[in-house]
Design an enzyme around this catalytic site. Structure first.
Site, PDB file in Angstrom:
ATOM      1  N   PHE A  32       0.680  12.533   7.439  1.00 18.41           N
ATOM      2  CA  PHE A  32      -0.001  12.367   6.149  1.00 18.41           C
ATOM      3  C   PHE A  32      -0.395  10.903   6.016  1.00 18.41           C
ATOM      4  O   PHE A  32       0.456  10.025   5.943  1.00 18.41           O
ATOM      5  CB  PHE A  32       0.870  12.773   4.947  1.00 18.41           C
ATOM      6  CG  PHE A  32       0.090  12.640   3.660  1.00 18.41           C
ATOM      7  CD1 PHE A  32      -0.724  13.665   3.216  1.00 18.41           C
ATOM      8  CD2 PHE A  32       0.117  11.458   2.924  1.00 18.41           C
ATOM      9  CE1 PHE A  32      -1.493  13.532   2.057  1.00 18.41           C
ATOM     10  CE2 PHE A  32      -0.653  11.315   1.768  1.00 18.41           C
ATOM     11  CZ  PHE A  32      -1.450  12.361   1.338  1.00 18.41           C
ATOM     12  N   ASP A  56       2.197   3.273   9.692  1.00 15.13           N
ATOM     13  CA  ASP A  56       1.903   3.573   8.289  1.00 15.13           C
ATOM     14  C   ASP A  56       3.231   3.595   7.529  1.00 15.13           C
ATOM     15  O   ASP A  56       3.975   4.567   7.574  1.00 15.13           O
ATOM     16  CB  ASP A  56       1.178   4.914   8.165  1.00 15.13           C
ATOM     17  CG  ASP A  56       0.839   5.258   6.706  1.00 15.13           C
ATOM     18  OD1 ASP A  56       1.384   4.605   5.799  1.00 15.13           O
ATOM     19  OD2 ASP A  56       0.034   6.184   6.481  1.00 15.13           O
ATOM     20  N   LYS A 100       1.778   2.056  -2.118  1.00 10.00           N
ATOM     21  CA  LYS A 100       2.757   2.608  -3.054  1.00 10.00           C
ATOM     22  C   LYS A 100       3.599   1.541  -3.756  1.00 10.00           C
ATOM     23  O   LYS A 100       3.129   0.953  -4.715  1.00 10.00           O
ATOM     24  CB  LYS A 100       3.602   3.663  -2.334  1.00 10.00           C
ATOM     25  CG  LYS A 100       2.757   4.892  -1.972  1.00 10.00           C
ATOM     26  CD  LYS A 100       3.563   6.145  -1.751  1.00 10.00           C
ATOM     27  CE  LYS A 100       2.656   7.378  -1.787  1.00 10.00           C
ATOM     28  NZ  LYS A 100       2.214   7.852  -0.481  1.00 10.00           N
TER      29      LYS A 100
END
Ligand SMILES: *Cc1c(COP(=O)(O)O)cnc(C)c1O
Length: 406
Positions: free
Chosen positions: A147, A232, A261
Site C-alpha cells: 500500500f 516507504d 502521516k
C-alpha cells in the site's frame, strides 16, 4: 430572524453525509466532535479510546500541547508563501529532519501519496542521470500486497483489485514480486532497475513483518545491483515501531526514506522524501514542485514533531508499551485471537472468523468505547497514540477480551 442552528445528532450527521459525500469510505458509525491525547468524544459526549490514531498520523495523540502551540504560534505569523519565495521556517525543518533520519537532503511535500510519487520521479531521474539507464526504460520493483497511496500511478502497481478496478490504464515500468522473498527480488532486478520500493512493515496488508534479515538482504541486493532502496516509512516510521524508522530494527540505511502521516502531527498534511545528496541532488528548478510543500505552517509543525522525536521518549514508549500489547495479545491467542503480528505499538490481530468479520468486531469494540479499524477479512489493526498509558492500553485489551469472549 433565523432560528439558531440546531446541533445535529450523530445519526443525523451520518444520514446527512450520504447524498453529498462521495462514498469512497465506509466509516464506523461514530461522529467525533473533539479529542485530546488518546481519547475522542462523539457528538453526544460519549468517550472512546482511539486505538487507530489516524493510521499513525496521530502518533503523538490528539492535540499534543507542543504541536498545537507550534501551530498557533505559526498561524499568528505566516502560513503560506509558496516556494516562489523562501520562508523562514523551512531551513530548520529540513536540517532537523535530515538530522533525525541520518540523511542529507529533504524534499518537502504534503500527502503520503505525493511523497511516493516524488520518490518514484527522483528514482527514475537518478536512473537516467546517474546510473545511465536508456531513456524511458527505468523499472521499479515493488512488493505484492503493497500500500503506497491512491494516485493512478500508485494503484497501477497495487495487487488489491478494489484499489485498481476501473482506474486504468496504468503507468508501465513496475515489476511486482512477492513480499519477504529475496530470491524473487533478485530475479526481478536488472540493469533497468532504478529502485526497489517497499514498506519495511506492510501496514494495510495487516501489519506484515518480514523475516529477520529481509530488509538487510534488500539493502545488500540493491547495493550490489546498483539500484536504489526506497523505504516507504509513511506508516511505520516516526516512532511507531519503537524506533525512529522501522528499518533501524535491522540497522539498515536505505537510499531514500518516504515519510508522511505523523510528520504533520495530526494537524496538517506534511510528507517528505529524505535521501542521500547523490539521489535528491538530481532535481533542478522546474523539474518538480508543490504549491503547499514546505509551507511555513507545515514546516513549523513538522519541526515540532522532529523535536518530540529527538527526545527519544516516544520511541521508548512504543518499545515498552509494545511489550504490554504483545503480552496482552499472546494472552488472547486461542481466546478469539487466532494469530497476531506486533512490533512496537502496532499490531495486526487475526480474529477467529467464527466470531465475525474484522468490521463486526470493530463495531462491537466501538460500542464498548474502543476505536479500531479492520484491514482485510478478519484482521483488525491496533495502533494507539504513542502517548497512551499502560493502564489505558490494558483497558483496551480487557475490552477486546470481553468482546471476543462474550
Ligand atoms: C497512508 C500511506 C500512504 C499514503 O499516504 P496518504 O497521505 O494517504 O496519501 C503511503 N504509504 C503508506 C505505507 C501508507 O501507510
Amino acid at each position: 430572524m433565523t432560528a439558531p442552528a440546531r446541533t445535529r445528532s450523530s445519526a443525523e450527521l451520518i444520514r446527512a453525509e450520504e447524498p453529498v459525500l462521495a462514498h469512497n469510505y465506509h466509516p464506523l458509525p461514530v461522529v467525533v466532535a473533539r479529542a485530546e491525547g488518546a481519547w475522542v468524544e462523539d457528538v453526544e459526549g460519549r468517550r472512546y479510546l482511539d486505538m487507530l490514531a489516524g493510521y499513525s498520523a496521530l502518533n503523538f495523540g490528539h492535540r499534543h500541547p507542543a504541536l498545537i502551540e507550534a501551530a498557533h504560534r505559526q498561524l499568528d505569523r505566516l502560513t503560506l508563501t509558496s516556494r516562489a519565495f523562501h520562508n523562514d521556517r523551512l531551513a530548520s525543518f529540513a536540517e532537523r529532519l535530515a538530522g533525525l533520519t541520518g540523511m542529507d537532503m529533504v524534499l518537502p511535500m504534503n500527502t503520503g501519496a505525493e511523497a511516493v510519487e516524488s520518490g518514484i520521479k527522483v528514482a527514475r531521474k537518478w536512473a537516467y542521470d546517474v546510473k545511465g539507464v536508456p531513456a524511458d526504460r527505468a523499472t521499479i520493483v515493488v512488493a505484492a500486497d503493497n500500500f503506497h497511496g491512491r494516485t493512478t500511478t500508485i494503484v497501477g502497481f497495487s495487487t488489491d483489485e478494489d484499489a485498481r478496478r476501473g482506474f486504468g490504464p496504468f503507468a508501465p515500468g513496475f515489476r511486482i514480486v512477492p513480499y519477504n522473498d529475496l530470491a524473487a527480488l533478485e530475479e526481478a532486478v536488472d540493469a533497468t532497475t532504478a529502485a526497489v520500493l517497499i514498506e519495511p512493515i506492510q501496514g494495510e496488508a495487516g501489519v506484515i513483518i518480514p523475516d529477520d534479515g529481509y530488509l538487510a538482504g534488500v539493502r545488500e541486493l540493491t547495493r550490489r545491483a546498483g539500484c536504489l532502496f526506497l523505504a516507504d516509512e509513511i506508516q511505520s516510521g516516526l516512532g511507531r515501531t519503537g524506533r525512529t524508522l522501522a528499518v533501524e530494527h535491522e540497522s539498515v540505511v536505505p537510499d531514500v526514506v518516504l515519510l508522511g502521516k505523523a510528520l504533520g502531527g495530526g494537524i496538517v498534511p506534511v510528507s517528505a522524501v529524505v535521501g542521500r545528496r547523490e539521489v535528491l541532488g538530481v532535481l533542478h528548478p522546474g523539474e518538480h514542485g508543490s504549491t503547499f510543500g514546505g509551507n511555513p505552517l507545515a514546516a513549523a509543525v513538522g519541526t515540532a514533531v522532529v523535536e518530540l522525536l529527538e527526545t527519544g521518549e516516544f520511541q521508548r514508549r512504543a518499545d515498552e508499551l509494545g511489550e504490554v500489547l504483545r503480552a496482552g495479545l499472546a494472552g488472547l491467542t486461542g481466546k478469539g485471537v487466532t494469530g497476531f503480528r506486533a512490533r512496537g505499538l502496532w499490531a495486526g490481530v487475526d480474529v477467529d472468523p467464527a466470531l465475525g468479520t474484522g468490521r463486526e468486531v470493530s463495531e462491537r469494540l466501538m460500542r464498548e468505547g474502543i476505536l479500531v479499524k479492520d484491514t482485510h477479512g478478519s484482521t483488525i489493526r491496533i495502533a494507539p497514540p504513542l502517548t497512551i498509558t499502560a493502564e489505558e492500553l490494558q483497558e483496551a485489551l480487557g475490552t477486546l477480551e470481553k468482546v471476543l469472549t462474550a
